[in-house]
Design a protein around this motif. Structure first.
Motif, PDB file in Angstrom:
ATOM      1  N   TYR A 250      30.882 -38.923 -21.445  1.00  0.00           N
ATOM      2  CA  TYR A 250      31.663 -37.941 -22.195  1.00  0.00           C
ATOM      3  C   TYR A 250      30.980 -36.581 -22.128  1.00  0.00           C
ATOM      4  CZ  TYR A 250      33.503 -35.633 -26.447  1.00  0.00           C
ATOM      5  OH  TYR A 250      34.062 -34.759 -27.340  1.00  0.00           O
ATOM      6  N   ASN A 251      31.764 -35.568 -21.831  1.00  0.00           N
ATOM      7  CA  ASN A 251      31.283 -34.187 -21.949  1.00  0.00           C
ATOM      8  C   ASN A 251      32.442 -33.379 -22.502  1.00  0.00           C
ATOM      9  OD1 ASN A 251      30.696 -31.486 -21.602  1.00  0.00           O
ATOM     10  ND2 ASN A 251      29.544 -31.808 -19.703  1.00  0.00           N
ATOM     11  N   ASN A 253      33.036 -30.426 -22.651  1.00  0.00           N
ATOM     12  CA  ASN A 253      33.453 -29.273 -21.846  1.00  0.00           C
ATOM     13  C   ASN A 253      34.178 -29.679 -20.569  1.00  0.00           C
ATOM     14  OD1 ASN A 253      32.256 -27.405 -23.646  1.00  0.00           O
ATOM     15  ND2 ASN A 253      30.254 -28.018 -22.818  1.00  0.00           N
ATOM     16  N   LEU A 255      34.566 -32.996 -17.349  1.00  0.00           N
ATOM     17  CA  LEU A 255      33.831 -33.607 -16.237  1.00  0.00           C
ATOM     18  C   LEU A 255      34.545 -33.252 -14.937  1.00  0.00           C
ATOM     19  CD1 LEU A 255      33.759 -37.209 -17.765  1.00  0.00           C
ATOM     20  CD2 LEU A 255      31.731 -35.745 -17.535  1.00  0.00           C
ATOM     21  N   ASP A 275      24.391 -34.440 -17.332  1.00  0.00           N
ATOM     22  CA  ASP A 275      25.196 -33.530 -18.123  1.00  0.00           C
ATOM     23  C   ASP A 275      26.366 -34.223 -18.826  1.00  0.00           C
ATOM     24  OD1 ASP A 275      25.536 -31.064 -19.163  1.00  0.00           O
ATOM     25  OD2 ASP A 275      26.897 -30.359 -17.579  1.00  0.00           O
ATOM     26  N   ALA A 276      26.171 -35.466 -19.231  1.00  0.00           N
ATOM     27  CA  ALA A 276      27.209 -36.167 -19.992  1.00  0.00           C
ATOM     28  C   ALA A 276      26.537 -37.202 -20.880  1.00  0.00           C
ATOM     29  CB  ALA A 276      28.193 -36.855 -19.042  1.00  0.00           C
ATOM     30  N   LYS A 277      27.201 -37.471 -22.004  1.00  0.00           N
ATOM     31  CA  LYS A 277      26.653 -38.447 -22.945  1.00  0.00           C
ATOM     32  C   LYS A 277      27.216 -39.823 -22.590  1.00  0.00           C
ATOM     33  CE  LYS A 277      27.155 -39.287 -27.805  1.00  0.00           C
ATOM     34  NZ  LYS A 277      28.044 -39.100 -28.892  1.00  0.00           N
TER      35      LYS A 277
END
Ligand code: NAD
Length: 415
Positions: A250-251, A253, A255, A275-277
């Protein structure tokens, strides 16, 4: 365990009540016309013999040959296949194509097989089933864990056994390879389910109060979810979450779905994507997004988690992802659920184009296929939206009513 066939029957009878259809019609559609269970012996690479169970459910052929995918999954069972076959009958009727409904399944985790074992299993399924299928009888296609390559093995086995020279008995076949071009797959089939889903979404978006460029979470990144993610992103939507069977990322902003797919291909996991959870599949469904796209398996949105699902619009690219209890709660809170039998019909529509091309010995340009897909699907989305408004019912009920009207006009006679 939630039984998908019971859910399918509840949807069918619920819509029948609203539409005031005769009970004879609904009783007929509550049963499969034919159910086949087969045992598939497969010689494993280590020399041992294993037996796999497979099913083909032929639900209804009033509008044309039985049509529906074959699923390879460790949890496949007859009730799941029955439900999927019933939904196929409704889907082909919603799409207005001259096909009926069927579905197949083999109880196997294909990730545990080597490529040659998978080929022997695929050919073995056809050897067990070939007398019950055919271009005018029953036309299978890919579904979960089955690929164009598997369709190529199956159609080849079918041609050897039956002498059929059209290759029209299986759709979702590859393009290229050694078969004549007019017996191969169709241009556009790979992306068809995701693209069709986007066309339907685009047709209802404004009426559902969703802005252009809205945020989207997509569960599943196989044939359907992977294409859907790329298509949504390429149309300016913010795809904030994607997942596979092990979990998701999840991001807020956004993906880049191409990058996510590339990463997964290289690493066979989403873990470690920068850059993602990392999130679980359960968390993905509950994200603060405008649009939620379940594109994996049944029974994902249930009475257990629906209160935490906040999306305004749910585009069902998977079959049966929402249980009837959850459906009712979503309707009451004003969420729009675009039902599977409309949202994911793009796949069977282009499969039907593939079948038509094979029977006519033609191979159409991609542009022609995609134009025909849009022309077939979008008017049905508009009609179903209109019908839902007139009758003040959810889109699923309206879609079932449209399907039942079309089935009622051609229903098989009782003897
Ligand atoms: P696929 O095998 O290509 O991909 C399935 C995806 O779901 C994979 O990314 C897999 O990792 C993921 N997944 C599996 N188990 C999961 C779980 N428990 N939780 C979350 N994700 C999980 O299959 P597909 O063809 O993309 O089919 C997906 C769905 O779309 C199914 O419900 C199928 O019936 C439906 N569908 C497919 C088509 C088609 O043309 N292939 C057409 C209409 C509907």
């Amino acid at each position: 365990m939630i039984n998908p066939f019971e859910n399918a029957l509840r949807q069918l009878w619920g819509a029948a009540k609203v539409g005031e259809f005769p009970s004879d019609l609904i009783e007929k559609l509550s049963r499969s016309e034919k159910e086949i269970t087969v045992t598939i012996p497969v010689r494993m690479d280590d020399g041992t013999l294993r037996f796999f169970e497979g099913y083909r459910v032929q639900h209804c052929n009033w509008r044309g040959p039985y049509k529906g995918g074959i699923r390879f999954h460790q949890n496949a069972d007859i009730d799941e296949v029955r439900a999927l076959a019933l939904w196929m009958t409704m889907k082909t009727a919603v799409a207005g194509i001259a096909m009926g409904g069927g579905k197949g399944g083999v109880v196997v985790d294909p990730k545990e097989l080597s490529v040659s074992e998978l080929e022997r299993l695929s050919r073995g399924f056809v050897r067990a089933l070939w007398r019950d299928i055919g271009p005018r009888v029953d036309v299978p296609a890919p579904d979960v864990n089955t690929t164009p390559e598997i369709m190529a093995w199956m159609v080849d086995e079918y041609a050897k056994l039956s002498g059929d020279q059209t290759d029209a008995t299986f759709t979702g076949k590859p393009i290229g390879g050694t078969r004549p071009q007019n017996r191969q797959g169709s241009e556009g089939r790979g992306a068809a389910t995701g693209l069709g889903g986007f066309y339907v979404f685009d047709a209802v978006r404004a009426r559902a109060g969703v802005a252009e460029g809205a945020s989207v979470a997509i569960q599943g990144m196989g044939n359907v979810g992977g294409h859907a993610a790329k298509i949504f992103a390429s149309h300016g939507y913010k795809v904030v979450a994607m997942s596979d069977s092990k979990g998701g990322i999840y991001n807020e902003n956004g993906l880049d779905p191409e990058e996510v797919e590339k990463y997964k291909e290289e690493h066979h996991t989403l873990t470690g994507f920068s850059d993602a959870k990392e999130i679980s599949n359960a968390e993905l469904l509950e994200l603060p997004v405008d649009v939620l796209v379940p594109a994996a398996l049944e029974n994902q949105i249930t009475d257990q988690n629906v209160s935490r699902v906040s999306a305004k619009l749910i585009l069902e690219l998977a079959n049966g992802p929402t249980t009837p209890e959850a459906d009712e709660i979503l309707h009451q809170r004003g969420a729009v659920v675009v039902p599977d039998i409309l949202a994911n019909a793009g796949g069977v529509i282009v499969s039907t184009f593939e079948w038509e091309q094979n029977l006519a010995g033609e191979h159409w340009e991609e542009e022609k296929v995609l134009t025909k897909l849009k022309e077939t699907l979008v008017p049905q989305a508009d009609l179903i939206w209109q019908r839902a408004e007139e009758k003040k019912v959810p889109l699923r009920v309206a879609a079932f009513i449209v399907a039942l009207e079309r089935l009622a006009s051609v229903q098989g006679q009782a003897v």
